[in-house]
Scaffold this active site. Structure first.
Site, PDB file in Angstrom:
ATOM      1  N   GLY A 219      13.655 -41.126  13.616  1.00  0.00           N
ATOM      2  CA  GLY A 219      15.032 -41.090  14.319  1.00  0.00           C
ATOM      3  C   GLY A 219      14.513 -41.046  15.786  1.00  0.00           C
ATOM      4  N   ASN A 220      15.456 -40.868  16.848  1.00  0.00           N
ATOM      5  CA  ASN A 220      15.042 -40.949  18.243  1.00  0.00           C
ATOM      6  C   ASN A 220      15.894 -39.888  19.021  1.00  0.00           C
ATOM      7  OD1 ASN A 220      17.838 -42.113  18.934  1.00  0.00           O
ATOM      8  ND2 ASN A 220      17.363 -43.879  17.665  1.00  0.00           N
ATOM      9  N   ALA A 221      15.643 -39.985  20.165  1.00  0.00           N
ATOM     10  CA  ALA A 221      16.347 -38.700  21.023  1.00  0.00           C
ATOM     11  C   ALA A 221      17.850 -39.077  21.602  1.00  0.00           C
ATOM     12  CB  ALA A 221      15.398 -38.675  22.196  1.00  0.00           C
ATOM     13  N   SER A 222      18.457 -40.042  21.114  1.00  0.00           N
ATOM     14  CA  SER A 222      19.883 -40.520  21.533  1.00  0.00           C
ATOM     15  C   SER A 222      20.597 -38.896  21.247  1.00  0.00           C
ATOM     16  CB  SER A 222      20.326 -41.700  20.990  1.00  0.00           C
ATOM     17  OG  SER A 222      21.870 -41.663  21.304  1.00  0.00           O
ATOM     18  N   ALA A 287      21.591 -46.091  19.619  1.00  0.00           N
ATOM     19  CA  ALA A 287      20.299 -46.404  19.723  1.00  0.00           C
ATOM     20  C   ALA A 287      20.012 -46.595  18.224  1.00  0.00           C
ATOM     21  CB  ALA A 287      19.439 -45.073  20.254  1.00  0.00           C
TER      22      ALA A 287
END
Ligand code: CTP
Length: 423
Positions: A219-222, A287
């Site tokens: 995943g990512n930090a968006s 994102a």
């Protein structure tokens, strides 16, 4: 700032008047008072006499630290019936009942709240709350249209459970959400002008989760904040909004937006592609993960369980934005549809974030690209943002600075630019 600026910037202490109408949602006004006082603003509460049948004056006095009155004949020696309205930087009325809006539309001044609105030159923001039938009644529609035509901001009510068993539009949005929407108006009172009525817009927001096994993912930090802010402004400007939300923080749902929740890039692609068919504008603020694990394990991967966990094979995800541009080029989407992208960039030894953004705009072929510098606590997960808006001009790129401000204000700047693409 623009012509409609009030001269107050995002973080200055304000003199805020909170008006409270006589509806069951009056209790939420107490939280709204707290929202503004905790931000250091000076708050005076003016309830209607009916509002005081729902919440006592003592509650508002304790929370605001100021006396509360409802009548023009209270504190006559201080000429209070004009002073509070004249001195205010912002008036927010929550809940604004059908009756109160009717009185405001008529220019009545038969209590302290309506008198204050009549002398006010600052932005006045109404957060309506009532039963759906009242909100949709032609009398209320006319009053809302009249108030808006005079520059009063009438926020869209949220959809959901109302008092009793009914659900539908008419619910008061959460107090913090009203506070954020209202505060943004101080720097630009035209921020929610009705410039997107009859427009269908699709906005993606947040990050994606790419499953590795039933419990793990990439995943990512968006946070999703910028996409939600774009949806908020579009709703308030009158658009019909579909918000394709990936994985986000717990954010308030923009009133009346059709929210479709997805997790993976491929789910997002399906949802965006379907919603884009009849859209006027698509904004890819999400994102999206460029890669996903090549294999998704059916059972949880085990350390020492025979699975090789020291490396991970990845496969490329579809590029949703590039796919939309291609579909438009191929005539599968309307040629006049606007396609907007984002570029979250860091600089490197040879290129600045802006260099990367320009190259990305030309590579992706979209109509507008919002480029941010990210990393070191910038933009991702923050309430504020800044960057550059880029649009193509032949082989060149036109760059507009987007100054540091709240993501709502950045969203408004983006919509101003998108709307100007039509001109
Ligand atoms: N995007 C998309 N589909 C993807 C990846 C990105 O639609 N699979 C969109 C994003 O929503 C954003 C824009 O493309 O609007 C740019 O995303 P970004 O991740 O910065 O671009 P990439 O093409 O992935 O380039 P980079 O190599 O810099 O990651």
């Amino acid at each position: 700032m623009n012509d409609s600026s009030t001269g107050k910037s995002d973080n200055m202490p304000l003199r805020v008047v909170i008006g409270v109408g006589g509806g069951i949602a009056a209790f939420k006004a107490a939280h709204l008072v707290r929202y503004f006082t905790e931000k250091g603003h000076h708050v005076n509460v003016i309830p209607t006499s009916t509002a005081l049948r729902f919440v006592g004056a003592a509650t508002f006095e304790a929370l605001s630290g100021n006396p509360v009155s409802t009548d023009v004949f209270d504190n006559v020696d201080e000429v209070q019936h004009v002073r509070l309205g004249q001195e205010a930087d912002l008036i927010v009325i929550a809940p604004a009942t059908a009756d109160l809006m009717a009185r405001l539309a008529q220019g009545r001044a038969d209590d302290l709240l309506t008198a204050s609105c009549l002398v006010a030159t600052c932005p006045v923001v109404l957060a309506p709350a009532m039963h759906t039938e009242m909100w949709q009644h032609p009398a209320t529609r006319d009053n809302v249209a009249l108030l808006r035509s005079r520059g009063t901001v009438v926020l869209e009510p949220a959809h959901g459970r109302l008092t009793g068993k009914d659900t539908g539009p008419g619910r008061l949005p959460e107090p913090d959400h009203i506070g954020q929407l209202a505060e943004a108006v101080v720097a630009d009172r035209d921020m929610y002008r009705q410039s997107l009525t009859a427009r269908k817009v699709v906005i993606s927001a947040g990050g994606t989760h790419e499953a590795l096994d039933p419990v793990r993912y990439l995943g990512n930090a968006s946070s999703g904040r910028q996409g939600f802010a774009l949806a908020d402004v579009a709703v308030q400007r009158g658009a019909q909004v579909t918000l394709i939300a990936g994985v986000t923080e717990d954010l308030p749902v923009p009133s009346g937006a059709n929210v479709i929740r997805v997790a993976s890039a491929r789910d997002m692609q399906q949802a965006v592609t379907a919603a884009a068919r009849d859209a006027d504008v698509v904004i890819m603020a999400a994102a999206v993960a460029d890669y996903r694990p090549a294999n998704v394990a059916a059972a949880k991967l085990k350390k020492g369980g025979g699975d090789d966990l020291s490396s991970l094979a990845l496969t490329e995800n579809p590029d949703i934005l590039a796919g939309l541009v291609e579909a438009r080029r191929a005539g599968e989407l309307a040629s006049e549809m606007k396609i907007v992208g984002f570029a979250a960039e860091t600089g490197d030894a040879s290129h600045s974030p802006l260099d990367h953004g320009k190259a990305k705009l030309l590579r992706k072929g979209c109509d507008l690209l919002m480029c941010n510098e990210v990393g070191n606590g910038k933009v991702f997960g923050q309430r504020d943002s800044q960057g550059w808006l880029l649009h193509p001009a032949g082989d060149d790129v036109v760059v507009t600075d987007v100054p540091h401000s709240s993501k709502l204000r950045v969203a408004a700047t983006m919509w101003d630019e998108i709307e100007s693409l039509d001109e």
